[in-house]
Design a protein around this motif. Sequence first.
Motif, PDB file in Angstrom:
ATOM      1  N   CYS A  82     -14.833 -23.873 -39.585  1.00  0.00           N
ATOM      2  CA  CYS A  82     -15.705 -22.730 -39.344  1.00  0.00           C
ATOM      3  C   CYS A  82     -14.868 -21.620 -38.721  1.00  0.00           C
ATOM      4  O   CYS A  82     -13.630 -21.681 -38.683  1.00  0.00           O
ATOM      5  CB  CYS A  82     -16.880 -23.127 -38.453  1.00  0.00           C
ATOM      6  SG  CYS A  82     -16.375 -23.713 -36.841  1.00  0.00           S
TER       7      CYS A  82
ATOM      8  N   ASN B 277     -13.049 -22.777 -35.344  1.00  0.00           N
ATOM      9  CA  ASN B 277     -12.026 -23.801 -35.556  1.00  0.00           C
ATOM     10  C   ASN B 277     -11.929 -24.012 -37.052  1.00  0.00           C
ATOM     11  O   ASN B 277     -12.878 -24.483 -37.686  1.00  0.00           O
ATOM     12  CB  ASN B 277     -12.399 -25.103 -34.844  1.00  0.00           C
ATOM     13  CG  ASN B 277     -11.235 -26.085 -34.800  1.00  0.00           C
ATOM     14  OD1 ASN B 277     -10.547 -26.290 -35.793  1.00  0.00           O
ATOM     15  ND2 ASN B 277     -11.018 -26.685 -33.639  1.00  0.00           N
TER      16      ASN B 277
ATOM     17  N   ILE C 194     -12.026 -28.836 -38.608  1.00  0.00           N
ATOM     18  CA  ILE C 194     -12.578 -29.807 -37.663  1.00  0.00           C
ATOM     19  C   ILE C 194     -12.522 -31.208 -38.253  1.00  0.00           C
ATOM     20  O   ILE C 194     -12.129 -32.158 -37.577  1.00  0.00           O
ATOM     21  CB  ILE C 194     -14.030 -29.427 -37.305  1.00  0.00           C
ATOM     22  CG1 ILE C 194     -14.065 -28.046 -36.651  1.00  0.00           C
ATOM     23  CG2 ILE C 194     -14.660 -30.478 -36.403  1.00  0.00           C
ATOM     24  CD1 ILE C 194     -15.463 -27.533 -36.394  1.00  0.00           C
TER      25      ILE C 194
ATOM     26  N   GLU D 219     -17.175 -24.455 -45.611  1.00  0.00           N
ATOM     27  CA  GLU D 219     -17.840 -24.206 -44.334  1.00  0.00           C
ATOM     28  C   GLU D 219     -19.338 -24.371 -44.519  1.00  0.00           C
ATOM     29  O   GLU D 219     -20.126 -23.490 -44.166  1.00  0.00           O
ATOM     30  CB  GLU D 219     -17.517 -22.797 -43.818  1.00  0.00           C
ATOM     31  CG  GLU D 219     -16.066 -22.565 -43.478  1.00  0.00           C
ATOM     32  CD  GLU D 219     -15.831 -21.170 -42.895  1.00  0.00           C
ATOM     33  OE1 GLU D 219     -16.835 -20.516 -42.537  1.00  0.00           O
ATOM     34  OE2 GLU D 219     -14.677 -20.755 -42.806  1.00  0.00           O
TER      35      GLU D 219
ATOM     36  N   ARG E  33     -18.500 -23.017 -29.812  1.00  0.00           N
ATOM     37  CA  ARG E  33     -19.740 -23.240 -30.561  1.00  0.00           C
ATOM     38  C   ARG E  33     -19.518 -22.875 -32.029  1.00  0.00           C
ATOM     39  O   ARG E  33     -19.173 -21.747 -32.354  1.00  0.00           O
ATOM     40  CB  ARG E  33     -20.876 -22.403 -29.967  1.00  0.00           C
ATOM     41  CG  ARG E  33     -21.158 -22.694 -28.514  1.00  0.00           C
ATOM     42  CD  ARG E  33     -22.297 -21.845 -27.976  1.00  0.00           C
ATOM     43  NE  ARG E  33     -23.535 -22.093 -28.702  1.00  0.00           N
ATOM     44  CZ  ARG E  33     -24.710 -21.541 -28.382  1.00  0.00           C
ATOM     45  NH1 ARG E  33     -24.780 -20.720 -27.347  1.00  0.00           N
ATOM     46  NH2 ARG E  33     -25.784 -21.809 -29.085  1.00  0.00           N
ATOM     47  N   THR E  34     -19.706 -23.853 -32.886  1.00  0.00           N
ATOM     48  CA  THR E  34     -19.423 -23.630 -34.307  1.00  0.00           C
ATOM     49  C   THR E  34     -20.516 -22.818 -34.996  1.00  0.00           C
ATOM     50  O   THR E  34     -20.268 -22.198 -36.027  1.00  0.00           O
ATOM     51  CB  THR E  34     -19.273 -24.966 -35.042  1.00  0.00           C
ATOM     52  OG1 THR E  34     -20.517 -25.686 -34.974  1.00  0.00           O
ATOM     53  CG2 THR E  34     -18.167 -25.803 -34.400  1.00  0.00           C
TER      54      THR E  34
ATOM     55  N   ASN F 126      -8.474 -24.327 -31.442  1.00  0.00           N
ATOM     56  CA  ASN F 126      -9.577 -23.365 -31.493  1.00  0.00           C
ATOM     57  C   ASN F 126      -9.033 -21.935 -31.502  1.00  0.00           C
ATOM     58  O   ASN F 126      -7.997 -21.640 -30.898  1.00  0.00           O
ATOM     59  CB  ASN F 126     -10.491 -23.536 -30.280  1.00  0.00           C
ATOM     60  CG  ASN F 126     -11.367 -24.774 -30.398  1.00  0.00           C
ATOM     61  OD1 ASN F 126     -11.342 -25.470 -31.399  1.00  0.00           O
ATOM     62  ND2 ASN F 126     -12.135 -25.058 -29.352  1.00  0.00           N
TER      63      ASN F 126
ATOM     64  N   TRP G 253     -20.420 -28.607 -31.209  1.00  0.00           N
ATOM     65  CA  TRP G 253     -19.475 -27.956 -30.324  1.00  0.00           C
ATOM     66  C   TRP G 253     -18.149 -28.690 -30.427  1.00  0.00           C
ATOM     67  O   TRP G 253     -18.104 -29.909 -30.581  1.00  0.00           O
ATOM     68  CB  TRP G 253     -19.965 -27.991 -28.868  1.00  0.00           C
ATOM     69  CG  TRP G 253     -21.133 -27.071 -28.608  1.00  0.00           C
ATOM     70  CD1 TRP G 253     -21.929 -26.494 -29.522  1.00  0.00           C
ATOM     71  CD2 TRP G 253     -21.613 -26.663 -27.321  1.00  0.00           C
ATOM     72  NE1 TRP G 253     -22.901 -25.728 -28.912  1.00  0.00           N
ATOM     73  CE2 TRP G 253     -22.731 -25.808 -27.553  1.00  0.00           C
ATOM     74  CE3 TRP G 253     -21.225 -26.911 -26.003  1.00  0.00           C
ATOM     75  CZ2 TRP G 253     -23.448 -25.227 -26.517  1.00  0.00           C
ATOM     76  CZ3 TRP G 253     -21.943 -26.336 -24.970  1.00  0.00           C
ATOM     77  CH2 TRP G 253     -23.048 -25.484 -25.225  1.00  0.00           C
TER      78      TRP G 253
ATOM     79  N   HIS H  85     -19.238 -18.167 -27.655  1.00  0.00           N
ATOM     80  CA  HIS H  85     -18.862 -18.984 -28.812  1.00  0.00           C
ATOM     81  C   HIS H  85     -17.544 -19.709 -28.579  1.00  0.00           C
ATOM     82  O   HIS H  85     -17.267 -20.702 -29.252  1.00  0.00           O
ATOM     83  CB  HIS H  85     -18.748 -18.096 -30.064  1.00  0.00           C
ATOM     84  CG  HIS H  85     -20.067 -17.776 -30.675  1.00  0.00           C
ATOM     85  ND1 HIS H  85     -20.230 -17.447 -31.991  1.00  0.00           N
ATOM     86  CD2 HIS H  85     -21.319 -17.738 -30.149  1.00  0.00           C
ATOM     87  CE1 HIS H  85     -21.502 -17.222 -32.251  1.00  0.00           C
ATOM     88  NE2 HIS H  85     -22.168 -17.380 -31.134  1.00  0.00           N
TER      89      HIS H  85
ATOM     90  N   TYR I  52     -23.056 -24.298 -36.348  1.00  0.00           N
ATOM     91  CA  TYR I  52     -23.572 -25.188 -37.389  1.00  0.00           C
ATOM     92  C   TYR I  52     -24.328 -26.336 -36.740  1.00  0.00           C
ATOM     93  O   TYR I  52     -23.929 -26.842 -35.690  1.00  0.00           O
ATOM     94  CB  TYR I  52     -22.429 -25.737 -38.256  1.00  0.00           C
ATOM     95  CG  TYR I  52     -21.893 -24.745 -39.240  1.00  0.00           C
ATOM     96  CD1 TYR I  52     -22.373 -24.690 -40.535  1.00  0.00           C
ATOM     97  CD2 TYR I  52     -20.917 -23.834 -38.865  1.00  0.00           C
ATOM     98  CE1 TYR I  52     -21.884 -23.764 -41.445  1.00  0.00           C
ATOM     99  CE2 TYR I  52     -20.420 -22.909 -39.755  1.00  0.00           C
ATOM    100  CZ  TYR I  52     -20.911 -22.877 -41.046  1.00  0.00           C
ATOM    101  OH  TYR I  52     -20.447 -21.952 -41.944  1.00  0.00           O
TER     102      TYR I  52
END
Length: 1597
Positions: free
Chosen positions: A1330, A1333, A1336, A1299, A1455-1456, A1422, A1416, A1439, A1458
């Motif tokens: 993350c 999720n 990804i 991550e 929203r990750t 998710n 995103w 998020h 990152y």
Amino acid sequence: MTDRDSLPLPLEVRARLAELELELSEGDITQKGYEKKRSKLLQAYLPHTPGAERRVPVTPSSSSSSSSRYQRRRSTGTRDERYRSDVHSEAVQAALERHNERKMPVLLPSKRRSLIGQTSMDTCTPPDSSSGSDAEGSLGRAGGVSVDSWIRGALHCSPSTSSSSSSHSNSSAKAVRLAETNMHSYGSKFGPMSHLSLKRRGLREMGVSAEIGVGIRHSSDYQYDRPWSSLDSEDSLSAPPDITSYMPDPTPISMQRPQVTMITKPPPKYGNAELMETGDGVPVSSRVSAKIQQLVNTLKRPKRKPLREFFVEDFEELLEVQQPDPSLPRPEREESTLIQGEDLDRLKNCPASLEAALLRWGTIAPKAPCLTITHINAKQPYTLTYGKLWSKSLKLAYNLLHKLGTKQEPIIHPGDRVALVYPNNDPAAFVVAFYGCLLAEVVPVPIEVPLTKKDAGSQQIGFLLGSCGVAIALTSDACHKGLPKSTSGDVMQFKGWPKLLWVLTDSKHLSKPPREWFPLIKDANNDTAYIEYKTSKDGSVLGTTVTRMAMLTHCQTLTQTCGYSEAETTVNVLDFKKGIGLWHSVQASVLNMLHVVSVPYALMKVNPLSWIQKVSQYKAKVVCVKSRDLHWALIAHKDQTDTNMSSLRMLLIADGSNPWSISSCNAFLNVFQNMGLRSEVICPCAGSTEALTVSVRRPQEGSSKPAGRGVLSMTNLSHGVIRVDTGEKLSVLTLQDVGTAMPGAMVCIVKPEGVPQLCKTDEIGEICMSSVATGTSYYGLTGMSKNTFEVCPVSCDGGLVSDCVFVRSGLLGFVGPSGMIFVSGTLEGLMQVGGRKHNADDIIATALAVEPMKFIYRGRIVVFSVNVLYDERIVLVAEQRPDSTEEECYQWMSRVLQAIDGIHQVGVYCLALVPANTLPKTPLGGIHLSETKQLFLEGALHPCSILMCPHSCITNLPKPRQKQPEVGPASVMVGNLVAGKRIAQASGRDLSHIDDNEQFLFLSEVLQWRAQTTPEHILYTLINSRGTIGSSLTCLQLHKRAEKIATLLYERGQLRYGDHVALVFPPGLDLIAAFYGCLYAGCIPITVRPPHSQNISTTLPTVKMILEVSRSVYVMTTQAISKLLRSRDASVAVDFKSWPPILETDDLPKRRCPLLYKPCDPDSLAYLDFSVSTTGMLAGIKMSHSATSALCHSVKLQCELYPSREVAVCLDPYCGLGFVLWCLCSVYAGQQSVLISPMDLEVNPALWLQAVSQFKVRDSFCSYSVMELCTRSLSSLTDSLKARGLDLTRVRSCVVVAEERPRVSLTQSFCKLFKDVGLHPRAVSTAFGCRVNLAICLQPHRLGKLTEQGTSGPDPTTVYVDMRALRHDRVRLVERGSPHSLPLMESGKILPGVRIIIANPETKGPIGDSHLGEIWVHSPQNASGYFTVFGEENVRSDHFGARLSFGDTQTGWARTGYLGFLRRTDLTDASGERHDALYVVGALDEVMELRGMKYHPIDIETSIIRAHRNITECAVFTWTNLLVVVVELHGSEQDALDLVPMVTHVVLEEHYLIVGVVVVVDSSVIPINSRGEKQRMHLRDGFLADQLDPIYVAYNM
């Protein structure tokens, strides 16, 4: 007490007593040692009284005559008297008084007790084996503290200096009182000071068991998956408002982290530091935070305005064009002219060469004394006559030409170079060798005696000898015996030296020449006579060639200038091998038949008045000394009534070009004027290796004309302008003239840089000289020689001033009235800081004028400049006395900073104090400048106290970025274009393919289906630490075991549907069975890492915390872990009664569950995933059944997982994608998973790779921690692994699950290391997931293009981006190797069913692919949201349900957290579509915004790790806008302070940031979670809570 002067003591005993007193005054021995040695010396001469003790306690004050001579020296401290000036001292004190109202507080660093004990105790400081100016070459030293006695004393040191935990039994209250006491005691001088040292506590308080040893990193997996104290620590220790001047708006920093719990608890106490609360209610540690607060308050007040020469952080131009400041002082007068010296009068009957002069005096006056030497232990001085000098030189010349080699092949020929290696106490042997070489027509190269293999500058001397082609070294018998020898008895081969033939020049080793042999005496010509070496500023050694004509002419000019006449007596204290000592006492003396009385330096140390006594004894006319010798005589002059200096007509001051020599001359004249010394006798001179003698003040017999003096403004001098200071200002410099130009020479002043244009009369420039009597070239360096020895000055209109060629002298100065030459400094001592020029000698003089000086050892101090951030910065290094305390040192440092700032208006970059006798020395005992500078730049100086001041002296930082107003969406949104760029969005392929098992919506149904259809198919194989199969599970075995666990939950637990069950199992098959057992029973499983048996006190609270937050009603575990939870050690950490009921799975019910639970809603909760994020927050996410199935389906399609496949998994099985691959994917896709526990790799690092090779696995998954462990532990074992059959050629995909940003350097190192065992570099790829999720991106490519191996994907792409652009959220691709380039590897191919868009985290609008934004993701896999304690599902709800502010505003995105960017590559996948690569840059919560720019910690940490070889790991974070750097030290604690300047420098150079605090800790202190990710927020909390037990904490000013 008995006075020694009343005793009949021999001279050698008196000399030994005087040396003892000198050693005591300089701190070489203690008072007790002095009394013991003195009594031992006097014991044989004391009158014995019957019945009385013979031991007489004598103190230095008990002796009258000789002892009183040194009382003044002891009372004046250890100041270097060369720079002593009462006027300057008063100016410095006045400047310090002026600073009293605005003091610069210096924060005392935090040191371990062990570090303080080893750096501040007298008994632990080695003795000075060669005193501060010793060894003028003497190969041994009489007296002093022996090394053996020091070792014995060190062995009997108090054990309180150890760093064991036993020395810290004080309670927290005592520690707090100690901190408060220190704050009050230092507050009077420095403001609110904190403690002197942080005492070391036991490792238990840090959460690390002392018995773990090497496995500390292993325990950190358990210890640091939690906050330091409680869940609210992150909130309570969040950053307070910005109170520095960096940001215009002091608004609090909002920490964007998932807030999962709000447990109300009283503020905890950490170890021996209590928490206090700041004004805004933020609890902080009284120790660390008080110092940081004081540092911030100090930095809020800028000392001076920043320079105008800001450099702009831009792409095209890094530096802004400097605009001239019209207010700066500029030269205004007319252009200077050439200064012509008087004509050189030809001497009557002058010999045609020095050899001819020696022949003349050796034959017509053979008994005339040539050289007289006085040794310390010799009763009678040794005199070398001119007859002896001629005969010995003749004998040596014959042996050089005819006795080396054979007659047919002699080793040496006329014109060859030979080295002269003689100590400074044997001038007679040197003179014989010098003239023997001249007679043999060989070129002597005088060098210093190499006493050890690691002498400072010895390697550069060797390079000079090699470039000169030296193959023979001449030396004396006594010197040869003292040279270091090899085991065979030959002289050791020194580093960098050519192979030399050592020839002894003593008469007993030479053959007598035949009578018919006579050397050819030639007239002086342009052949090279000798080569004189010089050490340049950078440490390189250059050899200046002097021709025979130049040598003769120079002697003639000295004869005319000094008025030498035959048979005169001169006294020489200088080094006779180079410079003024060589020119006067070896060359000009032979030309004029002078009698030279040489005073060796060893005698000067014992009796500083020895040279004055020689003047009086021999009625000498001329004496050659340095200003240092004048002050030594001043110290010891008391009670000298028989001294008569009336015979002197010339007192030649060799370092008269030093601006600070005027104080020495004045003081010496005032004291000795009543002993016959006349003022006109004092004659300072200036010279250099290139120009030889530049000028000498002539002795004016009976003249009342005063010497030339100038009181100049030091501020104007820093701009190169001469201004007489008429006011009573502090920053003034008083200069004395050094005479006029030499006879037959021309002198001019030119600009030191660029075209040699004549300076103006009120401008400082370099003195150039045109004369026959100068050097001709640097041997073997044609280019440098042309720039130095062939200078043609030009006027302002560009025309040549003269047809003559000039030589640069390296001296800076100007020509005053009547042609008098003034020298203000040297070119090599010049430091240009912020456009102003400062002389190193001036800085030293100011530092030495600061009182008290009692802790600077013998005034040994050096100043140099280093290049930092496009400008020079001043560094001051000094040796501190062994008995000085840390408080005294930092008081002196504070006053030095104030004095230099007040006098010179310049900041000091670094102040460093080192132990006594540790700096590299020159042969005459001074500090070797270039070697010291090199040690500082390499991080090998080993200081015991250091103070960095980058905030005050770095004034050319980039301008802070000003945020621009955002452009509205209507003006930038045009179709799929944002601001002219493509919208950064991408997606994986569709989830269209349906398999048999995909008709089921729930994993429990998939397992039941597989148990019915393929009951004997093996799903899991667990490998034990020995590399063999520990256990395995088929589909049916897993199904039956899960049923029994469900029965256990129903019958014994009486659980209902939806209850939460914590699964506390070690990595293995029991964890998998328990998970599916919970699904069968309808319970919600939470996988929890079990506590570590060796770290039970720190890892158990983490387990308890997860249980409380997840609301687990039962704990399911094994019998061994259950026993551990009930143990006594566990009860100390957590009361066993507070645990939920525990179910043990070792004894399961034999009957199966009558009814298996089937979820009715696919969106219902399947399990909870708890983990600690990289920002240090414990967050639990909710995974529904539908998301779990979609995730498994997506991974199956991406990785092409089928029942016929085998996959090796070496991941943490408790959270994230590691849990999915360990527990879920094999049941869903049917592949066989070979499981390797990461814990077992610490026992057997090759376990994972051996399992991959043994099972011929094609696909494997690991973490960065696993990869790093293999790289570090197996780096030297690849050959043995290959011999044992390790084969990785079948591996087509090795995916690193993380991550974080892909670690490019670690991946490349891993591929390079295991390339020899068959690992293909293309096989290694990365994955990214993350909290919102779990997967990804995954597996971007696969080796091979055969259909049975799966479809081939594009190669992983690595791009290079401009690191400076990332600070402004821009993405700019550059070429590899470009300045400020940062390699980024794509994080994997986007999974099927996943859509990605890059959005602005503040405006929530889509951005173009040339900008950096938040990633995103929209996907059916998710997570549903965060799991909170009190049902606050809305916390951080954005998020999981965020929407774009414009564009596609209907789609819900997760929203990750990152930051990253998308880049469409030119590569295509198997379907022919272009590949969109995702590049992850870093976590949004970890971004540090400093000076308006955004920095990612990993970038700064990468630079820091490269800064020093002893840095094993590092982490950075911010606190009140101060950058804090924590580095792990690999090495001795004494090396900790070396890291401070290296870390500060590299961050400044590469990131334009000033480090506020540098914390040096032990290895494995920085917390790392189970995925190998640093937990910087935990580290910050531990630092502020005073839990790190640092070795050293430096607060940069």
